[in-house]
Design a protein around this motif. Structure first.
Motif: not given
Length: 344
Positions: A33-42, A208-214, A216-228
């Motif tokens: 699996e290829i996972v993107s960890l994404v979020g603002h700096s910090g 895609v795993v979206l992070m904020r303040s240490g 996980i805000v939401q994790a799922g397929s790219p379509y999940d995070l963008h569309d839902r």
């Protein structure tokens, strides 16, 4: 533990002083699996990568790689974890040529085995013509490929990449990213890539795993995070939405633009905000639900952004259209496509 799991993080936390860089994160990553960890700096994404590699240790929780515990109740040194790391600045040795840079990552292997592994990855990545060149003579894209080759040569259980394309110009970045992704998939490699770029995260990751303040805000397929998106933060991270105030009434969300059947519908009450993507505003010269006045047009080549004023709405709407309107068009008719609306 499931034999298909390459990386398991179990309630992992790490603080620096009073700042919780990573706070109670649990995550399983499957082999291949290829996972993107994404979020603002910090937000903690690079710290999480360093925990997996062993450069940072956890304050609490446990880390497993390929079924074995490497941090928590026991600790395995970074060099014994079977992890490849591609750094943002590539960290190549300027006094070594390409082949010796790759061999450096294989110094724990017998000499003949190291040479065979280096030759294999040099051929796979297409570096044969550069093998005798010193790293400082290479272009940014070539350096990135060498850094990837060095990380992949030992056949690690997982590849960790920290903003690996950020030092490249846009056109080159897209090509190198596509080549890297193709190579990782051809090798069935497990990879975790840190990025702050929403579009890069969506285009690279199987998940895609979206992070904020240490956290996980939401994790799922790219379509999940963008569309839902599950919350306003996730929605706004991946798209610049139009936000229109309104009220829940009888299972529908009512605004000055109309009444919309949006989940969660009947379960919601009171005031909230309707989130509308610019591409979900349909623009026409004659057909549409309401009149809008064009105050600004910004041409991007394949698309055009329109700034639209609608009577009764304080904030203008922004619509993105593919079909160019005639020069001098001042008014249009618009409709809202209901399929991907969200309310938060």
């Amino acid at each position: 533990m499931n034999g298909n799991i390459a990386v398991r993080l179990a309630n992992v936390s790490r603080a620096f002083g009073t700042t919780a860089a990573v706070n109670g994160i649990s995550l399983d990553i499957a082999k291949g699996e290829i996972v993107s960890l994404v979020g603002h700096s910090g937000c903690g994404k690079s710290t999480l990568l360093r925990i997996i590699s062993g450069v940072e240790t956890v304050d609490s929780g446990r880390v497993f790689l390929d079924g074995g515990e490497v941090d928590g109740a026991t600790f395995v040194e970074p060099e014994a974890r079977g992890v490849g790391f591609v750094f943002q600045d590539y960290a190549l040795f300027p006094h070594l040529d390409v082949r010796d840079n790759i061999l450096f990552g294989l110094k724990r292997r017998p000499k003949a085995e190291a040479a065979a592994l280096a030759d294999d990855i040099i051929d796979r990545i297409g570096l044969r013509h550069l093998a005798d060149r010193f790293s400082h003579t290479l272009s940014g894209g070539e350096q990135q490929r060498v850094a990837l080759a060095r990380a992949l040569a030992p056949r690690p259980a997982v590849i960790l990449m920290d903003e690996p394309f950020s030092n490249l110009d846009q056109g080159l970045r897209d090509r190198v990213r596509d080549d890297t992704l193709s190579l990782l998939r051809s090798l069935d490699a497990t990879a975790i890539m840190v990025t702050h770029d929403p579009q890069e995260a969506l285009s690279v990751g199987d998940r895609v795993v979206l992070m904020r303040s240490g956290e996980i805000v939401q994790a799922g397929s790219p379509y999940d995070l963008h569309d839902r998106p599950e919350n306003a933060y996730a929605a706004e991270f991946f798209c610049a939405f139009n936000k229109v105030p309104g009220q829940w009434r009888d299972g529908k969300f009512e605004t000055i633009l109309g009444s919309f059947a949006v989940s969660p519908g009947a379960q919601a009450t009171g005031s909230a905000t309707l989130y509308i993507r610019p591409r979900d505003i349909s623009v026409s010269l004659d057909g549409g639900d309401m009149l809008a006045r064009i105050s600004e047009r910004v041409f991007y080549g394949e698309t055009e952004q329109l700034v639209l004023f609608v009577e009764g709405l304080e904030t203008p709407l922004r619509a993105v259209v593919s079909e160019r309107l005639p020069t001098g068009t001042a008014e249009v008719r618009i409709s809202i496509r209901p399929e991907r609306l969200a309310v938060f």
